[in-house]
Design a protein around this motif. Sequence first.
Motif, PDB file in Angstrom:
ATOM      1  N   THR A  10       0.842  -1.135   0.048  1.00 56.37           N
ATOM      2  CA  THR A  10       0.010   0.107  -0.044  1.00 56.37           C
ATOM      3  C   THR A  10       0.822   1.223  -0.048  1.00 56.37           C
ATOM      4  O   THR A  10       2.315   1.358   0.365  1.00 56.37           O
ATOM      5  N   ALA A  11       0.411   2.302  -0.337  1.00 50.18           N
ATOM      6  CA  ALA A  11       1.193   3.766  -0.522  1.00 50.18           C
ATOM      7  C   ALA A  11       1.833   4.194   1.022  1.00 50.18           C
ATOM      8  O   ALA A  11       2.592   4.763   0.919  1.00 50.18           O
ATOM      9  N   GLY A  12       0.709   3.549   2.027  1.00 55.37           N
ATOM     10  CA  GLY A  12       1.509   4.279   3.298  1.00 55.37           C
ATOM     11  C   GLY A  12       0.888   5.612   3.837  1.00 55.37           C
ATOM     12  O   GLY A  12       0.190   6.172   2.848  1.00 55.37           O
ATOM     13  N   ASP A  13       1.097   5.792   4.773  1.00 61.92           N
ATOM     14  CA  ASP A  13       0.855   6.959   5.269  1.00 61.92           C
ATOM     15  C   ASP A  13       2.059   8.159   5.225  1.00 61.92           C
ATOM     16  O   ASP A  13       2.897   8.090   6.116  1.00 61.92           O
ATOM     17  N   CYS A  14       1.978   9.191   4.506  1.00 60.65           N
ATOM     18  CA  CYS A  14       3.329  10.072   4.333  1.00 60.65           C
ATOM     19  C   CYS A  14       3.406  10.961   5.376  1.00 60.65           C
ATOM     20  O   CYS A  14       4.545  11.504   5.529  1.00 60.65           O
ATOM     21  N   GLN A  15       2.421  11.149   6.167  1.00 65.67           N
ATOM     22  CA  GLN A  15       2.383  12.153   7.241  1.00 65.67           C
ATOM     23  C   GLN A  15       2.762  11.242   8.464  1.00 65.67           C
ATOM     24  O   GLN A  15       3.666  12.086   9.379  1.00 65.67           O
ATOM     25  N   HIS A  16       2.528  10.145   8.928  1.00 67.88           N
ATOM     26  CA  HIS A  16       2.929   9.365  10.035  1.00 67.88           C
ATOM     27  C   HIS A  16       3.444   7.903   9.971  1.00 67.88           C
ATOM     28  O   HIS A  16       3.891   7.602  10.728  1.00 67.88           O
ATOM     29  N   GLY A  17       3.439   7.534   8.596  1.00 74.12           N
ATOM     30  CA  GLY A  17       3.928   6.119   8.522  1.00 74.12           C
ATOM     31  C   GLY A  17       5.333   6.078   8.326  1.00 74.12           C
ATOM     32  O   GLY A  17       6.345   6.826   8.283  1.00 74.12           O
ATOM     33  N   ASP A  18       5.713   4.796   8.378  1.00 77.25           N
ATOM     34  CA  ASP A  18       7.296   4.558   8.287  1.00 77.25           C
ATOM     35  C   ASP A  18       7.495   3.928   6.678  1.00 77.25           C
ATOM     36  O   ASP A  18       8.732   3.813   6.566  1.00 77.25           O
ATOM     37  N   SER A  19       6.780   3.458   6.063  1.00 77.40           N
ATOM     38  CA  SER A  19       7.008   2.792   4.694  1.00 77.40           C
ATOM     39  C   SER A  19       5.805   2.951   3.935  1.00 77.40           C
ATOM     40  O   SER A  19       4.790   2.823   4.489  1.00 77.40           O
ATOM     41  N   GLY A  20       6.108   2.574   2.650  1.00 77.10           N
ATOM     42  CA  GLY A  20       4.895   2.487   1.598  1.00 77.10           C
ATOM     43  C   GLY A  20       5.537   1.994   0.397  1.00 77.10           C
ATOM     44  O   GLY A  20       6.535   1.679   0.216  1.00 77.10           O
ATOM     45  N   THR A  21       4.562   1.819  -0.643  1.00 80.80           N
ATOM     46  CA  THR A  21       5.004   1.306  -1.751  1.00 80.80           C
ATOM     47  C   THR A  21       4.216   1.981  -2.975  1.00 80.80           C
ATOM     48  O   THR A  21       2.846   2.107  -2.667  1.00 80.80           O
ATOM     49  N   TRP A  22       4.712   2.459  -4.155  1.00 78.98           N
ATOM     50  CA  TRP A  22       4.089   3.008  -5.130  1.00 78.98           C
ATOM     51  C   TRP A  22       4.474   1.944  -6.350  1.00 78.98           C
ATOM     52  O   TRP A  22       5.657   1.631  -6.662  1.00 78.98           O
ATOM     53  N   ARG A  23       3.379   1.788  -7.143  1.00 81.09           N
ATOM     54  CA  ARG A  23       3.666   1.017  -8.484  1.00 81.09           C
ATOM     55  C   ARG A  23       4.517   1.762  -9.349  1.00 81.09           C
ATOM     56  O   ARG A  23       4.255   2.637  -9.647  1.00 81.09           O
ATOM     57  N   LEU A  24       5.085   0.884 -10.150  1.00 74.56           N
ATOM     58  CA  LEU A  24       5.946   1.723 -11.576  1.00 74.56           C
ATOM     59  C   LEU A  24       4.999   1.639 -12.606  1.00 74.56           C
ATOM     60  O   LEU A  24       4.204   0.590 -12.708  1.00 74.56           O
ATOM     61  N   GLY A  25       5.296   2.462 -13.378  1.00 75.49           N
ATOM     62  CA  GLY A  25       4.366   2.320 -14.838  1.00 75.49           C
ATOM     63  C   GLY A  25       4.272   3.784 -15.062  1.00 75.49           C
ATOM     64  O   GLY A  25       4.311   4.946 -14.511  1.00 75.49           O
ATOM     65  N   TYR A  26       4.067   3.959 -16.490  1.00 77.25           N
ATOM     66  CA  TYR A  26       3.930   5.397 -16.967  1.00 77.25           C
ATOM     67  C   TYR A  26       2.612   5.974 -16.606  1.00 77.25           C
ATOM     68  O   TYR A  26       2.425   7.293 -16.264  1.00 77.25           O
ATOM     69  N   GLU A  27       1.612   4.951 -16.285  1.00 83.89           N
ATOM     70  CA  GLU A  27       0.415   5.578 -15.924  1.00 83.89           C
ATOM     71  C   GLU A  27       0.379   6.419 -14.566  1.00 83.89           C
ATOM     72  O   GLU A  27      -0.370   6.838 -14.106  1.00 83.89           O
ATOM     73  N   PHE A  28       1.533   5.782 -13.598  1.00 82.93           N
ATOM     74  CA  PHE A  28       1.702   6.187 -12.117  1.00 82.93           C
ATOM     75  C   PHE A  28       2.527   7.414 -12.199  1.00 82.93           C
ATOM     76  O   PHE A  28       3.024   7.718 -11.230  1.00 82.93           O
ATOM     77  N   GLY A  29       3.374   7.711 -13.308  1.00 75.74           N
ATOM     78  CA  GLY A  29       4.421   8.613 -13.377  1.00 75.74           C
ATOM     79  C   GLY A  29       5.618   8.110 -12.663  1.00 75.74           C
ATOM     80  O   GLY A  29       6.404   8.932 -12.460  1.00 75.74           O
ATOM     81  N   ILE A  30       5.961   6.820 -12.406  1.00 78.69           N
ATOM     82  CA  ILE A  30       7.105   6.403 -11.993  1.00 78.69           C
ATOM     83  C   ILE A  30       7.711   5.358 -12.921  1.00 78.69           C
ATOM     84  O   ILE A  30       7.254   4.063 -13.026  1.00 78.69           O
ATOM     85  N   VAL A  31       8.923   5.604 -13.629  1.00 77.20           N
ATOM     86  CA  VAL A  31       9.331   4.621 -14.422  1.00 77.20           C
ATOM     87  C   VAL A  31      10.722   4.283 -13.916  1.00 77.20           C
ATOM     88  O   VAL A  31      11.347   3.113 -13.856  1.00 77.20           O
ATOM     89  N   SER A  32      11.450   5.449 -13.530  1.00 77.76           N
ATOM     90  CA  SER A  32      13.060   5.375 -13.221  1.00 77.76           C
ATOM     91  C   SER A  32      13.199   5.284 -11.811  1.00 77.76           C
ATOM     92  O   SER A  32      12.375   5.947 -11.007  1.00 77.76           O
TER      93      SER A  32
END
Length: 87
Positions: free
Chosen positions: A12-34
């Motif tokens: 899961t993406a996790g909580d950027c305000q209070h969490g310790d970790s998370g995951t973002w999917r790779l792909g052009y549709e998510f804006g993360i390739v490299s």
Amino acid sequence: RSSGTCSRTWGTAGDCQHGDSGTWRLGYEFGIVSIDDCAEKCHGCARCRWISHSHVHQQCDWYASCNTSKLNRRFGGETFRTREVVH
């Protein structure tokens, strides 16, 4: 850049305000390739200080902290590249 992951993430993406970790999917549709795209996404996440990126697993993991002397290379972890992101 080091080989391995900081720790396990739970898909899961996790909580950027209070969490310790998370995951973002790779792909052009998510804006993360490299790994650089992954680092850029980290800049928008307040708690993100470390990233692990893998094309094999199609994911960018983020962490609030990371013990780089104990990176996980098991269960495909060796396909990840981990680095610190300075805000």
